[in-house]
Design a protein around this motif. Structure first.
Motif, PDB file in Angstrom:
ATOM      1  N   THR B  25     -21.235 -74.977  53.958  1.00  0.00           N
ATOM      2  CA  THR B  25     -21.171 -74.749  52.615  1.00  0.00           C
ATOM      3  C   THR B  25     -21.902 -73.548  51.986  1.00  0.00           C
ATOM      4  OG1 THR B  25     -20.773 -77.176  52.412  1.00  0.00           O
ATOM      5  CG2 THR B  25     -21.590 -75.737  50.250  1.00  0.00           C
ATOM      6  N   LEU B  26     -21.265 -72.816  51.593  1.00  0.00           N
ATOM      7  CA  LEU B  26     -21.959 -71.420  51.169  1.00  0.00           C
ATOM      8  C   LEU B  26     -21.001 -70.791  49.984  1.00  0.00           C
ATOM      9  CD1 LEU B  26     -23.468 -68.977  52.294  1.00  0.00           C
ATOM     10  CD2 LEU B  26     -21.446 -68.302  53.454  1.00  0.00           C
ATOM     11  N   HIS B  27     -21.975 -70.124  48.963  1.00  0.00           N
ATOM     12  CA  HIS B  27     -21.463 -69.438  47.810  1.00  0.00           C
ATOM     13  C   HIS B  27     -21.912 -68.008  47.725  1.00  0.00           C
ATOM     14  CE1 HIS B  27     -20.164 -73.072  45.443  1.00  0.00           C
ATOM     15  NE2 HIS B  27     -20.726 -73.537  46.477  1.00  0.00           N
ATOM     16  N   ILE B  28     -21.091 -67.084  47.471  1.00  0.00           N
ATOM     17  CA  ILE B  28     -21.278 -65.656  47.794  1.00  0.00           C
ATOM     18  C   ILE B  28     -20.888 -65.173  46.519  1.00  0.00           C
ATOM     19  CG2 ILE B  28     -21.264 -63.431  48.723  1.00  0.00           C
ATOM     20  CD1 ILE B  28     -20.845 -65.100  51.453  1.00  0.00           C
ATOM     21  N   GLY B  29     -21.652 -64.510  45.499  1.00  0.00           N
ATOM     22  CA  GLY B  29     -21.230 -63.945  44.252  1.00  0.00           C
ATOM     23  C   GLY B  29     -20.709 -62.652  44.516  1.00  0.00           C
ATOM     24  N   ALA B  30     -20.102 -62.224  43.504  1.00  0.00           N
ATOM     25  CA  ALA B  30     -19.393 -60.893  43.395  1.00  0.00           C
ATOM     26  C   ALA B  30     -20.469 -59.814  43.407  1.00  0.00           C
ATOM     27  CB  ALA B  30     -18.695 -60.674  42.104  1.00  0.00           C
ATOM     28  N   GLY B  31     -20.257 -58.882  44.279  1.00  0.00           N
ATOM     29  CA  GLY B  31     -21.312 -57.816  44.333  1.00  0.00           C
ATOM     30  C   GLY B  31     -22.553 -57.977  45.400  1.00  0.00           C
ATOM     31  N   GLU B  32     -22.442 -59.037  46.091  1.00  0.00           N
ATOM     32  CA  GLU B  32     -23.460 -59.417  47.018  1.00  0.00           C
ATOM     33  C   GLU B  32     -23.477 -58.624  48.074  1.00  0.00           C
ATOM     34  OE1 GLU B  32     -25.463 -63.275  47.602  1.00  0.00           O
ATOM     35  OE2 GLU B  32     -24.067 -64.148  46.446  1.00  0.00           O
ATOM     36  N   TYR B  33     -24.657 -58.616  48.776  1.00  0.00           N
ATOM     37  CA  TYR B  33     -24.858 -57.751  49.934  1.00  0.00           C
ATOM     38  C   TYR B  33     -25.170 -58.713  50.975  1.00  0.00           C
ATOM     39  CZ  TYR B  33     -26.455 -54.025  53.367  1.00  0.00           C
ATOM     40  OH  TYR B  33     -26.705 -53.575  54.579  1.00  0.00           O
ATOM     41  N   VAL B  34     -24.432 -59.299  52.017  1.00  0.00           N
ATOM     42  CA  VAL B  34     -24.995 -60.447  52.796  1.00  0.00           C
ATOM     43  C   VAL B  34     -24.948 -59.835  54.085  1.00  0.00           C
ATOM     44  CG1 VAL B  34     -24.413 -62.688  53.300  1.00  0.00           C
ATOM     45  CG2 VAL B  34     -23.900 -61.933  51.022  1.00  0.00           C
ATOM     46  N   SER B  35     -25.724 -60.292  54.979  1.00  0.00           N
ATOM     47  CA  SER B  35     -25.686 -60.142  56.482  1.00  0.00           C
ATOM     48  C   SER B  35     -25.588 -61.331  56.930  1.00  0.00           C
ATOM     49  CB  SER B  35     -26.744 -59.245  57.151  1.00  0.00           C
ATOM     50  OG  SER B  35     -28.072 -59.964  56.973  1.00  0.00           O
ATOM     51  N   ILE B  36     -24.966 -61.497  58.186  1.00  0.00           N
ATOM     52  CA  ILE B  36     -24.862 -62.677  58.882  1.00  0.00           C
ATOM     53  C   ILE B  36     -25.630 -62.419  60.410  1.00  0.00           C
ATOM     54  CG2 ILE B  36     -23.520 -64.700  59.954  1.00  0.00           C
ATOM     55  CD1 ILE B  36     -21.609 -64.056  57.702  1.00  0.00           C
ATOM     56  N   MET B  37     -26.595 -63.198  60.842  1.00  0.00           N
ATOM     57  CA  MET B  37     -27.133 -63.108  61.949  1.00  0.00           C
ATOM     58  C   MET B  37     -27.023 -64.222  62.843  1.00  0.00           C
ATOM     59  SD  MET B  37     -29.866 -60.089  61.563  1.00  0.00           S
ATOM     60  CE  MET B  37     -30.703 -60.711  60.216  1.00  0.00           C
ATOM     61  N   GLY B  38     -27.404 -64.278  64.093  1.00  0.00           N
ATOM     62  CA  GLY B  38     -27.663 -65.501  64.931  1.00  0.00           C
ATOM     63  C   GLY B  38     -27.025 -65.068  66.346  1.00  0.00           C
ATOM     64  N   PRO B  39     -27.699 -66.052  67.090  1.00  0.00           N
ATOM     65  CA  PRO B  39     -27.162 -65.962  68.664  1.00  0.00           C
ATOM     66  C   PRO B  39     -25.705 -66.049  69.029  1.00  0.00           C
ATOM     67  CG  PRO B  39     -27.980 -68.054  68.311  1.00  0.00           C
ATOM     68  CD  PRO B  39     -28.111 -67.287  67.015  1.00  0.00           C
ATOM     69  N   SER B  40     -25.463 -65.418  70.043  1.00  0.00           N
ATOM     70  CA  SER B  40     -23.972 -65.263  70.487  1.00  0.00           C
ATOM     71  C   SER B  40     -23.469 -66.412  70.466  1.00  0.00           C
ATOM     72  CB  SER B  40     -23.978 -64.494  71.814  1.00  0.00           C
ATOM     73  OG  SER B  40     -22.487 -64.297  71.989  1.00  0.00           O
ATOM     74  N   GLY B  41     -22.055 -66.901  69.925  1.00  0.00           N
ATOM     75  CA  GLY B  41     -21.461 -68.213  70.164  1.00  0.00           C
ATOM     76  C   GLY B  41     -21.777 -69.098  68.993  1.00  0.00           C
ATOM     77  N   SER B  42     -22.706 -68.538  67.849  1.00  0.00           N
ATOM     78  CA  SER B  42     -23.077 -69.461  66.918  1.00  0.00           C
ATOM     79  C   SER B  42     -22.082 -69.700  65.783  1.00  0.00           C
ATOM     80  CB  SER B  42     -24.481 -68.982  66.210  1.00  0.00           C
ATOM     81  OG  SER B  42     -24.092 -67.475  65.960  1.00  0.00           O
ATOM     82  N   GLY B  43     -21.117 -68.496  65.697  1.00  0.00           N
ATOM     83  CA  GLY B  43     -20.166 -68.829  64.922  1.00  0.00           C
ATOM     84  C   GLY B  43     -19.818 -68.156  63.758  1.00  0.00           C
ATOM     85  N   LYS B  44     -20.513 -66.786  63.939  1.00  0.00           N
ATOM     86  CA  LYS B  44     -20.632 -65.929  63.033  1.00  0.00           C
ATOM     87  C   LYS B  44     -19.048 -65.209  62.787  1.00  0.00           C
ATOM     88  CE  LYS B  44     -23.372 -63.146  65.444  1.00  0.00           C
ATOM     89  NZ  LYS B  44     -23.550 -64.008  66.475  1.00  0.00           N
ATOM     90  N   SER B  45     -18.446 -64.712  63.941  1.00  0.00           N
ATOM     91  CA  SER B  45     -17.232 -63.944  63.688  1.00  0.00           C
ATOM     92  C   SER B  45     -16.247 -65.081  63.182  1.00  0.00           C
ATOM     93  CB  SER B  45     -16.794 -63.747  64.999  1.00  0.00           C
ATOM     94  OG  SER B  45     -17.538 -62.585  65.576  1.00  0.00           O
ATOM     95  N   THR B  46     -16.478 -66.698  63.551  1.00  0.00           N
ATOM     96  CA  THR B  46     -15.312 -67.533  62.974  1.00  0.00           C
ATOM     97  C   THR B  46     -15.472 -67.587  61.591  1.00  0.00           C
ATOM     98  OG1 THR B  46     -15.815 -68.490  65.269  1.00  0.00           O
ATOM     99  CG2 THR B  46     -14.649 -69.867  63.481  1.00  0.00           C
ATOM    100  N   LEU B  47     -17.042 -67.476  61.054  1.00  0.00           N
ATOM    101  CA  LEU B  47     -16.971 -67.688  59.728  1.00  0.00           C
ATOM    102  C   LEU B  47     -16.345 -66.511  58.915  1.00  0.00           C
ATOM    103  CD1 LEU B  47     -18.560 -69.013  57.267  1.00  0.00           C
ATOM    104  CD2 LEU B  47     -20.654 -67.835  57.650  1.00  0.00           C
TER     105      LEU B  47
END
Ligand SMILES: Nc1ncnc2c1ncn2[C@@H]1O[C@H](COP(=O)(O)OP(=O)(O)OP(=O)(O)O)[C@@H](O)[C@H]1O
Ligand SMILES: [Mg+2]
Lengths: 404, 230
Positions: B25-47
């Motif tokens: 569950t995630l909300h991202i507002g307009a104009g935000e600058y968000v980075s996604i990190m995490g180990p390989s296979g954690s689902g970053k690309s899928t998200l």
């Protein structure tokens, strides 16, 4: 989200030149298919044109009477197996003139004789006929005159020479008015035939023509080889044929012992056979188009899998499945069209070469064949690309993009 | 503007269920600058793919600018991708046989824009990224950094609200990677919403909001500043 057709065309074009080896391979396959259909049908049409032309040169609206009741008679009618048919005589020929639908009747005897003039002598084909022969066969004279109109049974000692016979017997000397020998008889040369070019059966350059009665005496026969009857018009051919059959039967005590061949029948038979042959040959060549189609399918499948990432990218930037389908099909169509055009060029060039090599053969591909073969090429290209294109359209973009 | 509620993305691999995303569950507002990190296979690309409508969730709801986009048809989703979302990939994904300008032009071409209208926009986009003199070069004639700049120009040519970048510097050296980040941050300053997956903590730390993923779940969601990266 409708693509502009100019954009689609340009995109497809870039794809084609982007993979030259693949494109060339498919172009060649397509071109071979289309080219062979074009050149083979041209060949078939040429053969048909040649044969019909030859028949037309025999004369127009001809009804030919042969002794013996056989469809294939004519080689040696006197020696038909079993029964010996009644002879066709000069009187029969005369009887055939008695119809308003008949314009001309020319009896014909053929034999091989030795002709000599002074020390020179030569074996030639001798034709015995009447004055009618000239117009019936559309011959023309080079010099002097043809056989004059006279009683059919008068064995006048006159002869008309073909060009080769004249050259070989007289060389540079004047032939008209000279006397030559056929067997033990002397004939005066009254005319030289113009060279007629080749025509089925007889090469007029190699013949000598004398009155039919004289020929019968030389050959020691009373029977005719043929009677050529010219009907007044095309519509008269069938009535004349009936008239001929009835007249001869009446004169031969009710026996239908002759074969009557109309030129139309022969011609249309040949026409049918050669037309069918052309279709068959063209059809076989068209199979190579199907082969080209299968090749297209394989190559497009490879192209789609090679370009998986590109298709995934297109989807990521907003291409709909239909747009992907359209782009792949457009590429295949463009390829097919270019292949077909190349094939047409190759086919036409080959047909042209064929006409140069064999001038007697009017080897032109029929227009409808050109239209059909281009259509088949396009349809083949598109149909065989449907599967690869659908694969592309259904590609999962995530998987497509993650492949390296 | 991006609202993900209880998103699952499961893959059935043989008899094993892989939960690439598990109740996110995630909300991202307009104009935000968000980075996604995490180990390989954690689902970053899928998200990221899910946010970019390249993938559909197994369960959960995704609203983009108030509309439930999971309910949209393929064609409608394609339209949203074209006009509202830009992608930048680690592999650049430029079409090799097309020039830089032609690559940048593609989204507009797919949108059915006329050629005369496209050209000035493409020129301006390349100009803005300092690539005007390379407009007619093929990708193979460009350096990695230049390729990524072309890709960014392509991703932004339709002026999308959201820019999604999956390890945009992963194939670049430090210098050109820094250049690319600077360009992306410039876009954020101009108002775009940037969501960037990265392995590099230094780069991830620059984002104002930093998400960490672990086994398909959001492990942390921190809002910091670019100041703490020295
Ligand atoms: N199409 C798929 N089929 C099966 N499993 C998949 C598929 N796509 C992703 N997965 C699995 O889902 C999980 C998350 O994958 P994802 O690509 O999102 O990881 P990631 O965080 O991007 O990793 P990386 O940093 O290596 O890129 C992985 O375990 C992966 O194996
Ligand atoms: Mg990843």
């Amino acid at each position: 989200m409708t693509l502009h057709s100019a954009d689609v065309a340009r995109f497809s074009w870039r794809a084609l030149i982007g993979y030259p080896a693949r494109t060339l391979l498919m172009l060649v396959a397509m071109a071979i298919g289309v080219g062979s259909v074009v050149v083979l049908t041209a060949l078939g049409e040429g053969a048909r044109g040649y044969v019909t032309g030859e028949f037309a040169s025999l004369g127009t609206n001809l009804v030919v009477v042969l002794p013996g009741r056989s469809e294939t008679a004519g080689v040696n009618p006197g020696a038909m197996f079993g029964e010996t048919p009644r002879d066709l005589t000069l009187d029969d020929a005369l009887a055939l003139t008695r119809s308003g639908r008949v314009r001309r009747v020319a009896p014909l005897n053929v034999g091989s004789v030795s002709v000599s003039y002074g020390p020179r002598s030569r074996d030639v084909v001798m034709l015995g006929s009447t004055a009618e022969m000239l117009p019936v066969r559309h011959w023309t004279m080079a010099q002097g005159s043809f056989l004059r109109v006279s009683d059919i049974d008068r064995a006048l000692p006159v002869a008309v020479l073909g060009q080769t016979v004249r050259d070989e017997l007289f060389g540079a000397e004047r032939a008209l008015g000279e006397w030559l020998r056929i067997g033990d008889r002397r004939f005066r040369v009254i005319g030289i035939l113009e060279s007629q070019g080749r025509s089925i059966g007889v090469d007029t350059d190699e013949t000598i023509i004398i009155p039919v009665a004289a020929a019968q005496q030389l050959l020691n026969t009373r029977s005719l080889f043929r009677i050529l009857v010219e009907a007044r018009s095309r519509e008269d051919i069938e009535p004349v044929r009936d008239f001929v059959e009835a007249t001869i039967a009446e004169r031969h005590q009710g026996e239908k012992d002759v074969t009557v061949v109309t030129q139309d029948a022969v011609l249309s038979t040949f026409d049918d056979i050669l037309g069918a042959l052309t279709l068959a040959v063209g059809g076989i060549a068209a199979i190579s188009l199907a082969v080209a189609g299968i090749l297209i399918m394989n190559v497009m499948l490879v192209a789609v899998s090679e370009r998986t990432a590109e298709i995934g990218l297109l989807k990521a930037i907003g291409a709909t499945p239909r747009q992907i389908l359209l782009l792949i099909l457009a590429e295949a169509s463009l390829l097919s069209l270019l292949g077909a055009l190349l094939g047409l060029a190759v086919g036409q060039a080959s047909a042209f070469g064929l006409r140069l090599a064999l001038p007697i053969l009017p080897a032109y591909p029929p227009n409808w064949v050109i239209a059909v073969v281009v259509a088949i090429a396009m349809v083949t290209g598109v149909v065989f690309s449907l599967l690869p294109a659908r694969n592309a359209a259904r590609l999962d973009p995530v998987l497509a993009l993650s492949r390296r | 503007m991006i609202e993900l509620s209880h998103i699952d993305r499961h893959f059935q691999v043989g008899d094993q269920l892989v939960k690439a995303l598990d109740d996110v569950t995630l909300h991202i507002g307009a104009g935000e600058y968000v980075s996604i990190m995490g180990p390989s296979g954690s689902g970053k690309s899928t998200l990221l793919n899910l946010i970019g409508l390249l993938d559909r969730p197994t369960a959960g709801r995704y609203r983009l600018e108030g509309t439930d986009v999971t309910a949209l048809s393929d064609v409608e989703q394609a339209r949203v991708r074209n006009s509202q979302i830009g992608f930048v990939f680690q592999m650049f994904h430029l079409v090799p046989r097309l020039t830089a300008a032609e690559n940048v032009e593609l989204p507009l071409l797919l949108a059915g824009m006329a050629a005369e209208e496209r050209r000035p926009r493409v020129d301006a986009a390349l100009e803005a990224l300092g690539m005007a003199d390379r407009a007619h070069h093929k990708p193979e004639q460009l350096s990695g950094g230049q390729r990524q700049r072309v890709a960014i120009a392509r991703a932004t040519i339709t002026e999308p609200r959201v820019l999604l970048a999956d390890e945009p510097t992963g194939n670049l050296d430090h210098k050109s990677g820094g250049d690319v980040i600077a360009i992306l941050e410039g876009l954020v300053d101009a108002g775009i919403t940037l969501i960037m997956v990265t392995h590099d903590p230094a780069m991830g730390g620059r984002a104002r909001r930093q998400l960490k993923m672990m086994d398909g779940r959001l492990a942390s969601d921190e809002t910091g500043g670019p100041d703490d990266t020295a």
